[in-house]
Write an enzyme that holds these catalytic residues in place. Structure first.
Site, PDB file in Angstrom:
ATOM      1  N   SER A 193      48.591  44.666  45.350  1.00  0.00           N
ATOM      2  CA  SER A 193      48.711  43.507  45.939  1.00  0.00           C
ATOM      3  C   SER A 193      48.546  43.625  47.629  1.00  0.00           C
ATOM      4  CB  SER A 193      49.844  42.733  45.470  1.00  0.00           C
ATOM      5  OG  SER A 193      49.971  41.347  45.707  1.00  0.00           O
ATOM      6  N   ASP A 347      44.759  36.872  36.796  1.00  0.00           N
ATOM      7  CA  ASP A 347      45.112  36.964  38.255  1.00  0.00           C
ATOM      8  C   ASP A 347      44.198  36.227  39.196  1.00  0.00           C
ATOM      9  OD1 ASP A 347      46.046  38.112  40.614  1.00  0.00           O
ATOM     10  OD2 ASP A 347      45.622  40.004  40.264  1.00  0.00           O
ATOM     11  N   HIS A 377      48.733  39.382  37.545  1.00  0.00           N
ATOM     12  CA  HIS A 377      49.353  39.564  38.820  1.00  0.00           C
ATOM     13  C   HIS A 377      50.776  40.309  38.986  1.00  0.00           C
ATOM     14  CE1 HIS A 377      48.500  40.302  42.957  1.00  0.00           C
ATOM     15  NE2 HIS A 377      49.798  40.156  43.188  1.00  0.00           N
TER      16      HIS A 377
END
Length: 407
Positions: A193, A347, A377
Site C-alpha cells: 500500500s 481494490d 486492499h
C-alpha cells in the site's frame, strides 16, 4: 476453529448494526462487499470493527480527549510478541530512523538476501508492531534478513518525511551490509500500500546511483502510485469496498502531502490538475492502458471538470515522482530492478499496479505479476491478525516468499 462459522453467524447481525451506525456517524458512502471477494462474511465483520473504531475515535475527538487518528493508531498498534524460536530480532536505529531487524537463527552456507520492508497504512497508520507477524513470516519462510522501517507518519510529518526516512534507512543498511551477513548483490525493497509507494520511490532514487550496491528487486504489494486520477476503473468499481474506500485513498494522499484533507472533493473530481499536465501524463495514467478484462464490471465515463488553479497550487507536488512514482520519466524506469507486483481485484488501487506493470514492461524491466482474483486492499496486513486472516492473503504472502526464493 470449527466454531468460527457459528461465531460469525452470531456476530453478523451486530456487525450489520455497527456498520449502519458508523456509516451514518462518519458520513461515509455505502459500503460494498462483492460476492466474489474472499470470505465476505468475515470481511463484513472486519469492516464493522474498523468503522466502529473510526466512529468511537470521532466521538473522542469531539470531546477533546484525543484525535481520531491517535485513537486509530492505538487500536491498530498490535501487541508485543514473544521470542521467535527461529529468529534473532533486534530494534535498532539506521541513521536515526527506528528499524527492527529479523535474522534467521539457522546457519547459512553463504550470505543471505536482505529485504527492506516499508509498512502500509496510508502514511498515517502502521508501525513495527503492526507488521510484526508479516515480517517474521517473510524472514522465516524465505530465510532472509528483513529490516522493517518505522518511518515518520502524517499528518504530523508531511511529505517528504516518510520517503526520506525510508531512503536514509535503506542507504544506511546498504553501506553497512556486511554487519548483517547479507549479500550486497541480493538486496530487495518491499512494501504494501503506502509502503509500496515508498518502495517504488526509493527504488527509483537509487536507480543508477553510484557508490552503492544495485537493488536486486522491488516488491510492490497493492501500491498507491499516483494521485492525478481518482477516476480510473478500479476506483469506481471498488469505491465502497473495504479496506480502502475511494474517498479514503484521496484523504490519505492529502494527509501525506499537506497534513490535512482540504480540497478532497476537488481532488476526487480531478479539478486539481491543469489540462496540459493531464494531457502530458495521459500516456501513463489512462484507462486506455488497462486491459479490457478489468473493465467488464463497468467503467464510469469521466465528466469534464473545470480546473481550479488555487487547488493546484496546494497539491502541485502530486506531480513529483518521489510522491507519485508512476510519473517517473522513462530514463529512470528503464533502470529499475526486476519487479514483483501484487494486485487485488477488489481494490481501488488495482489499476495503479496495472499501469506501473505496463510502464515497467514497456521499459524492458522483468515483472512478476501476482493477481488475487478474490483479494481486497489490505488483505496481507491481516495475516494472522486476531483471527481475521484470509486464505487469499496467505496465498499472496506465499507468492511474495516464492518470488524471493527465486532470486
Amino acid at each position: 476453529m470449527a466454531l468460527l462459522p457459528a461465531l460469525l453467524l452470531l456476530l453478523l447481525p451486530l456487525a450489520a448494526l455497527a456498520l449502519a451506525l458508523a456509516t451514518v456517524l462518519l458520513g461515509l458512502p455505502s459500503y460494498d462487499i462483492p460476492p466474489g471477494v474472499n470470505q465476505p462474511a468475515k470481511l463484513r465483520l472486519v469492516l464493522a470493527v474498523l468503522l466502529g473504531t473510526a466512529a468511537l475515535g470521532k466521538i473522542l475527538e469531539k470531546t477533546g480527549l484525543c484525535s481520531q487518528i491517535t485513537f486509530g493508531r492505538y487500536v491498530r498498534q498490535g501487541r508485543k510478541l514473544g521470542v521467535d524460536p527461529k529468529l534473532f530480532i533486534q530494534d535498532l536505529q539506521f541513521n536515526k530512523v527506528p528499524v527492527r531487524v529479523y535474522r534467521p537463527k539457522a546457519t547459512s552456507d553463504g550470505r543471505r538476501r536482505g529485504i527492506i520492508f516499508f509498512h502500509g497504512g496510508g502514511w498515517v497508520f502502521g508501525s513495527l508492531d503492526t507488521y510484526e507477524k508479516v515480517c517474521r513470516y517473510i524472514s522465516r519462510e524465505s530465510e532472509s534478513v528483513v529490516v522493517s522501517v518505522q518511518y515518520r507518519l502524517a499528518p504530523e510529518h508531511k511529505y517528504p518525511a516518510a520517503y526520506e526516512d525510508c531512503l536514509n534507512a535503506t542507504i544506511h543498511f546498504m553501506k553497512n551490509i556486511e554487519l548483517y551477513g547479507v549479500d550486497p548483490a541480493n538486496v530487495i525493497v518491499c512494501g504494501d500500500s503506502a509502503g509500496g509507494n515508498l518502495a517504488a520511490a526509493v527504488s527509483q532514487t537509487l536507480a543508477g546511483r553510484s557508490g552503492l550496491p544495485k537493488l536486486r528487486a522491488q516488491i510492490l504489494i497493492y501500491p498507491g502510485l499516483q494521485a492525478l486520477d481518482f477516476n480510473l476503473p478500479s476506483y469506481h468499481q471498488n469505491r465502497g469496498v473495504p479496506l480502502l474506500f475511494r474517498e479514503r485513498a484521496a484523504f490519505f494522499a492529502l494527509q501525506y502531502l499537506n497534513g490535512d484533507a482540504l480540497h478532497m472533493q476537488e481532488v476526487l473530481e480531478g479539478s486539481h490538475i491543469p489540462p496540459d499536465m493531464r494531457l502530458k501524463y495521459r500516456k501513463w495514467v489512462s484507462p486506455d492502458n488497462i486491459p479490457e478484462k478489468f473493465k467488464v464490471r463497468g467503467v464510469k465515463p469521466l465528466r469534464p471538470t473545470d480546473f481550479i488553479a488555487e487547488v493546484y497550487e496546494t497539491v502541485k507536488r502530486f506531480c513529483e515522482p518521489n510522491l507519485c512514482p508512476l510519473l517517473a520519466e522513462d530514463a529512470i524506469v528503464h533502470q529499475l530492478p526486476e519487479s514483483f507486483i501484487l494486485t487485488c481485484e477488489y481494490d481501488v488501487l488495482r489499476d495503479d499496479g496495472l499501469l506501473y506493470k505496463k510502464r515497467l514492461e514497456d521499459n524492458g524491466v522483468r515483472v512478476t505479476w501476482y493477481h488475487l482474483e478474490d483479494g481486497f486492499h489490505g488483505i496481507i496486513s491481516l495475516y494472522d491478525y486476531c483471527g481475521f486472516s484470509f486464505p487469499a492473503g496467505k496465498r499472496g504472502l506465499d507468492g511474495v516468499v516464492n518470488f524471493l526464493k527465486s532470486l
